[in-house]
Design an enzyme around this catalytic site. Structure first.
Site, short mmCIF file in Angstrom:
data_model
loop_
_atom_site.label_atom_id
_atom_site.label_comp_id
_atom_site.label_asym_id
_atom_site.label_seq_id
_atom_site.Cartn_x
_atom_site.Cartn_y
_atom_site.Cartn_z
CE LYS A 52 -2.65 -3.31 -5.99
NZ LYS A 52 -3.10 -2.61 -7.14
CD GLN A 96 -6.33 -2.92 -8.42
OE1 GLN A 96 -5.87 -2.50 -7.52
NE2 GLN A 96 -6.44 -3.53 -10.11
CG ASP A 119 -1.67 3.00 -8.47
OD1 ASP A 119 -0.86 2.32 -7.88
OD2 ASP A 119 -2.79 2.72 -8.11
#
Ligand code: NAD
Length: 305
Positions: A52, A96, A119
């Site tokens: 990422k 994460q 997200d």
């Protein structure tokens, strides 16, 4: 015989679009900025986070990486999230997952400012998706929608079956397909006769976490099949059962030293479906490309306030 699905082309399209939007933002004096938080040393998470960060760099998105000890508490992590919420230079926050067991994941997700929640997991964004209001939508299902659009799939009226009902993939995927006027069924661990129901689908999206579960017996001739699953295979006997005994083909399943296999039994599904996405190298590429698109969108919205 079905075809491999061109996920790479869609991922490249999404990345190119983000790159142009980054340039436009920078021309307006806004530098899109993603803050990535990793707690602990989960090897798969480390690989995901590093990909990422690298992808951000390649597009000119600033990224800052916050690496925390595996013993971090919920309150400590919430404090860091709150600092990022209040940092006006940060447009996107990504914590994460999975988090270590002592951390209350839902408190962390709810602690992220919804407009920085790239997200799309915050309850406010879940509600916005379900109401059809603009928000940030989970990256994997959004990436799958981009793929379907590029393939010219006529979704309206299609029977789509989503296998799996997780909050991060199955449920938002079903919502997006419903919004696109599909007739949507969801198969989960308690569904009776799942193969029979799945065989009625024009489009199957598998997000289960069970390697090779969806085989040819689940698939209607000519269906479109999207395999979201990414499962590490550590059992040699299972690898032999799923992967053709051919060293070249075996190599296609290796990534960063791990053997990865999807939720779809690829070889058998290809024999019945019109198209099947491969694993690895399929939906995973779309997810990261869509994450970049979400970062850019968050920067555009926050930057114009
Ligand atoms: P999860 O474990 O949260 O959810 C799995 C779902 O599958 C559950 O809703 C469960 O009801 C259902 N299920 C379990 N066993 C079943 C069975 N035998 N029959 C029918 N349904 C069953 O998983 P998740 O987070 O949604 O992830 C699913 C898979 O997708 C995993 O392999 C994960 O690694 C992968 N994934 C890939 C990406 C990507 O970028 N490609 C992103 C997220 C998740």
């Amino acid at each position: 015989m079905g075809k491999r699905w061109p996920c790479k082309a869609t991922a490249e399209r999404l990345l190119n679009e983000s790159k142009s939007r980054v340039t436009e933002l920078k021309n307006k004096g806004i530098e899109p900025h993603l803050a990535v938080v990793l707690v602990g040393d989960n090897p798969a998470s480390k690989v995901y986070v590093s990909n990422k960060v690298k992808t951000c760099e390649s597009l000119g998105i600033r990224s800052t990486f916050h690496k925390l000890e595996a013993t971090t508490s919920t309150d400590d992590l919430l404090r860091i999230v709150d600092e990022l919420n209040h940092d006006a230079s940060v447009h996107g926050i990504l914590v994460q997952l999975p988090l270590p067991p002592q951390i209350d994941e839902s408190r962390i997700i709810s602690g992220i400012e919804p407009d920085k929640d790239v997200d799309g997991f915050h309850p406010v964004n879940v509600g916005r998706l379900s109401l059809g209001e603009p928000g940030l939508v989970p990256c994997t299902p959004m990436g799958v929608m981009a793929l379907l659009a590029d393939c010219g799939a006529e979704l309206s009226g299609m029977h789509a079956v989503v296998v799996g009902r997780s909050n991060i993939v199955g449920k938002p995927m079903a919502q997006l397909l419903l919004k696109a006027n599909c007739t949507v069924s969801i198969i989960h661990s308690r569904t009776k006769n799942p193969a029979e129901l799945c065989r009625q689908a024009d489009l199957v999206v598998a997000a289960v976490g069970r390697p090779g579960l969806v085989d040819a017996s689940w698939i209607k001739e000519g269906a479109l099949v999207v395999d979201v699953g990414i499962n590490e295979i550590t059992d040699d006997a299972l690898a032999e059962k799923l992967i053709p005994a051919d060293s070249k083909k075996m190599a296609a399943y290796r990534k960063n030293g791990r053997v990865l296999y999807g939720d779809v039994h690829y070889a058998s599904a290809l024999g019945r479906a019109e198209m099947v996405t491969p694993v690895p190298g399929g939906v995973g590429k779309l997810t990261i490309a869509q994450l970049m698109a979400n970062c850019v969108l968050a920067a555009e919205r926050l930057g114009s306030r």
